[in-house]
Design an enzyme around this catalytic site. Sequence first.
Site, PDB file in Angstrom:
ATOM      1  N   ARG A 167       0.817  -1.230   0.046  1.00  0.00           N
ATOM      2  CA  ARG A 167      -0.076  -0.195  -0.031  1.00  0.00           C
ATOM      3  C   ARG A 167       0.789   1.209  -0.020  1.00  0.00           C
ATOM      4  O   ARG A 167       0.467   2.396  -0.185  1.00  0.00           O
ATOM      5  CB  ARG A 167      -0.927   0.033   1.255  1.00  0.00           C
ATOM      6  CG  ARG A 167      -2.020   1.199   1.231  1.00  0.00           C
ATOM      7  CD  ARG A 167      -2.950   1.023   1.926  1.00  0.00           C
ATOM      8  NE  ARG A 167      -3.961   0.080   1.807  1.00  0.00           N
ATOM      9  CZ  ARG A 167      -5.045  -0.451   2.319  1.00  0.00           C
ATOM     10  NH1 ARG A 167      -5.371   0.587   3.431  1.00  0.00           N
ATOM     11  NH2 ARG A 167      -5.961  -1.387   1.941  1.00  0.00           N
ATOM     12  N   SER A 218      -9.421  -3.300   6.408  1.00  0.00           N
ATOM     13  CA  SER A 218      -9.943  -2.696   5.254  1.00  0.00           C
ATOM     14  C   SER A 218      -9.328  -3.539   3.710  1.00  0.00           C
ATOM     15  O   SER A 218     -10.146  -3.144   2.889  1.00  0.00           O
ATOM     16  CB  SER A 218      -9.792  -1.365   5.053  1.00  0.00           C
ATOM     17  OG  SER A 218      -8.633  -0.771   5.105  1.00  0.00           O
ATOM     18  N   ASP A 219      -8.248  -4.190   3.904  1.00  0.00           N
ATOM     19  CA  ASP A 219      -7.766  -4.751   2.718  1.00  0.00           C
ATOM     20  C   ASP A 219      -7.081  -5.998   2.870  1.00  0.00           C
ATOM     21  O   ASP A 219      -5.938  -6.411   2.724  1.00  0.00           O
ATOM     22  CB  ASP A 219      -6.483  -3.726   2.091  1.00  0.00           C
ATOM     23  CG  ASP A 219      -6.168  -4.252   0.680  1.00  0.00           C
ATOM     24  OD1 ASP A 219      -6.853  -4.834   0.137  1.00  0.00           O
ATOM     25  OD2 ASP A 219      -5.102  -3.726   0.458  1.00  0.00           O
ATOM     26  N   LEU A 220      -7.922  -6.945   3.463  1.00  0.00           N
ATOM     27  CA  LEU A 220      -7.627  -8.293   3.846  1.00  0.00           C
ATOM     28  C   LEU A 220      -7.206  -9.098   2.596  1.00  0.00           C
ATOM     29  O   LEU A 220      -8.278  -9.349   1.639  1.00  0.00           O
ATOM     30  CB  LEU A 220      -8.557  -9.018   4.706  1.00  0.00           C
ATOM     31  CG  LEU A 220      -8.058 -10.235   5.335  1.00  0.00           C
ATOM     32  CD1 LEU A 220      -6.929 -10.078   6.400  1.00  0.00           C
ATOM     33  CD2 LEU A 220      -9.184 -11.047   5.793  1.00  0.00           C
TER      34      LEU A 220
END
Length: 236
Positions: free
Chosen positions: A45, A166-168
């Site tokens: 990210r 939020s971004d598994l």
Amino acid sequence: MPQTIKISPNTTLLKSDPALPLSTTWFDPEFWQSQQALTGTGNGRGAVWFINSQFGKFVIRRYRRGGLIAKFNKSRFLFTGLANTRPWLELSLLETMNKLSLPVPRPIGGIFTVKYGFYKAELLTETITNAEDLFDIIKNNRSDKIGWNEIGKVIKHFHNNGIYHSDLNCHNIMIDEQDKVWVIDFDKCEQREPNKEWKQSNIDRLKRSIDKESNQHSNFHVSEELWQAFLEGYHG
């Protein structure tokens, strides 16, 4: 909560580990390179640098934007106060999860610099020793060598404590040499009231990430049997 240290009118240092002599240079990859302590780089990210120093092994992550906005603004965020900055929120959540004994990286510190109403920021965490992410494990044809049931149990443990990721995805789950499962990258994540809807959306997101990588890589495959083992671990 992280300790705040005002370095200048525009720069604030956030410190989670009071035992370490944290300074602004710790967030500068060139400083570590000059110390021959920079061991590698990566992407996620944010931009990522791996450090092996006399104080320990760390990961620097520079917060970056995603989506269309990243085409003209890669790393600047609107500043609306300390408590809303990415490093403050992530460090605070990591500290909470460490107190809950959840398998996450140990928080070290963060930094942000404000200019013209926008800020840039970096985060520093301890490296998870001798660990690989789930993506690499699967891509290297070792998906049947790991405990999918255990992965399910670990994700359930996070959910039982109200941790929403939020971004598994398969890049943010890691497994070390002792087969311990870890979860990383908690930017834009939070602790919230347990709820079936967001828990299921987390599971669905993980499955989509596996399916997406499977469509893009011919040597990336997770059998239905292994996914069912994950679900059995999650549902108990």
